[in-house]
Design a protein around this motif. Sequence first.
Motif, PDB file in Angstrom:
ATOM      1  N   GLU A 263       0.720  -1.091  -0.204  1.00 14.80           N
ATOM      2  CA  GLU A 263      -0.081   0.070  -0.120  1.00 14.80           C
ATOM      3  C   GLU A 263       0.586   0.996   0.370  1.00 14.80           C
ATOM      4  OE1 GLU A 263      -3.478   2.656   2.816  1.00 14.80           O
ATOM      5  OE2 GLU A 263      -2.592   0.266   3.565  1.00 14.80           O
ATOM      6  N   THR A 264       0.525   2.600  -0.270  1.00 13.95           N
ATOM      7  CA  THR A 264       1.359   3.242  -0.614  1.00 13.95           C
ATOM      8  C   THR A 264       0.746   4.605   0.046  1.00 13.95           C
ATOM      9  OG1 THR A 264       2.366   5.116  -2.092  1.00 13.95           O
ATOM     10  CG2 THR A 264       0.383   4.024  -2.966  1.00 13.95           C
ATOM     11  N   ASP A 265       0.868   5.459   0.949  1.00 19.81           N
ATOM     12  CA  ASP A 265       0.897   6.789   1.202  1.00 19.81           C
ATOM     13  C   ASP A 265       1.708   7.757  -0.569  1.00 19.81           C
ATOM     14  OD1 ASP A 265       3.804   7.586   1.284  1.00 19.81           O
ATOM     15  OD2 ASP A 265       2.786   9.038   2.906  1.00 19.81           O
ATOM     16  N   GLY A 266       1.581   7.338  -1.180  1.00 19.88           N
ATOM     17  CA  GLY A 266       1.323   8.375  -3.179  1.00 19.88           C
ATOM     18  C   GLY A 266       2.596   7.831  -3.320  1.00 19.88           C
ATOM     19  N   LEU A 267       2.646   8.094  -4.696  1.00 17.62           N
ATOM     20  CA  LEU A 267       3.729   7.608  -5.214  1.00 17.62           C
ATOM     21  C   LEU A 267       4.024   9.682  -6.117  1.00 17.62           C
ATOM     22  CD1 LEU A 267       2.419   4.876  -7.878  1.00 17.62           C
ATOM     23  CD2 LEU A 267       4.283   4.540  -5.339  1.00 17.62           C
ATOM     24  N   VAL A 268       5.354   9.438  -6.352  1.00 22.49           N
ATOM     25  CA  VAL A 268       6.284  10.235  -7.415  1.00 22.49           C
ATOM     26  C   VAL A 268       6.789   9.265  -8.003  1.00 22.49           C
ATOM     27  CG1 VAL A 268       7.568  12.086  -6.995  1.00 22.49           C
ATOM     28  CG2 VAL A 268       6.852  11.402  -4.576  1.00 22.49           C
TER      29      VAL A 268
END
Length: 406
Positions: A263-268
């Motif tokens: 699970e990601t908290d946000g991708l860049v």
Amino acid sequence: MQLTEKISGKYLIIKSKGRLDANWSEYFNDYFFDLIRQGKHYLIVDAAEMEFLSSAGIRSLLRIAKELQKVKGSFGIFQATEFVAKTLEMTGFKSWLLDILPESEDGGAVSERPQKPHLAYYEINQKAVLELSAVTHWKFPEKPDKKSIGRLSFGAESFALGIGRPDDHNADAFGAAGEFLVVGGQVIFQPPELKSKPDFLLSEGDFVPELNILQTLAFAGGMRGLIRFNPPEGATKIGLSELAEEALVLSGATTAAILILAETDGLVGAQLINSPGNLKENDWPEFPQIREWLTFSGERAFAARQVLAFGVVSRAAENPVTSLLHPLPSSKGLKGHIHGAVFPYQPLQNGVIELKQSIMKFLNGPPPLALLHLIDDDREAGGLGESGFVRGACWFSPINFREAIS
């Protein structure tokens, strides 16, 4: 309704006080699903003070039990009141009722070697490596030509990323070449069009996916180990660079492959929205024309989604793949090339999980939402930093460069 928690070994006991009815079933369900998302998969309801259980409440309990079954957890109800126990018995859910609390053993993980409080290491195959099977060196600003183009097939032990197209059209016409990801022979391809959804090719039966290739890092072999991770104490995420550093240390190599399912908290990241095959000359466009070719994360993207990412990380000064690696400045001297496919969230089982089975669970579910080239944005003003993950799995393996094909 009041819910309070108590830990007993690997079990989390949630004391439920009040009525589990239509008014409270959604709250109850959300509370337990959040626990499951946090990796708490051995749940027991202490129902000594549960005053009432309706059909809506039973549906909530059933949803929780099914979600735990998906991740091989366990669910039970302890000290149920006479009314609650009788209701469960009459509706066919007597098996949930516990006469005594189960013993709080640690879960029986094998070959586990903790590295840090928020990490656990599992050895899969001490001798496993990924061998470089193909590398093509096309890179912008050059215009692709026939020497840049090849065709590769991806068997069950293949892992790769790059730029290409999954069809049998004329390999010289690369107007539709986009970024791709290959994990265990399964291909995810992102067409080079703004707002386009990824497509995929699954290796099934005698079918072996093939791609026309413009640029690739391709490997064959197996994974040496598995890192299961949670955020460090006091943090909400673990950075991509920390997972990369752990993979390098544990593999004992200066260059390693990593495969993340988390699970990601946000991708860049960035996405190719126009094929390099459409370049008219050896002149990669500058700003603002670059916006017709690439799109960048304006903010951290896809929080609370699941990511399947594969790539190469390295601290080597030079090797056959360094020309295709880019700095990851969140960790000084670290370089990498990583593609990540985004899926709707699904919980993962704790402990050791089998790679192919875990990947197919996602590929046989809802389709991927996007595929990004992950970057580390260290701009002084407004830089987004690196991609972060909440919890999940990271497989890794050292890379053998015995075979390098240009």
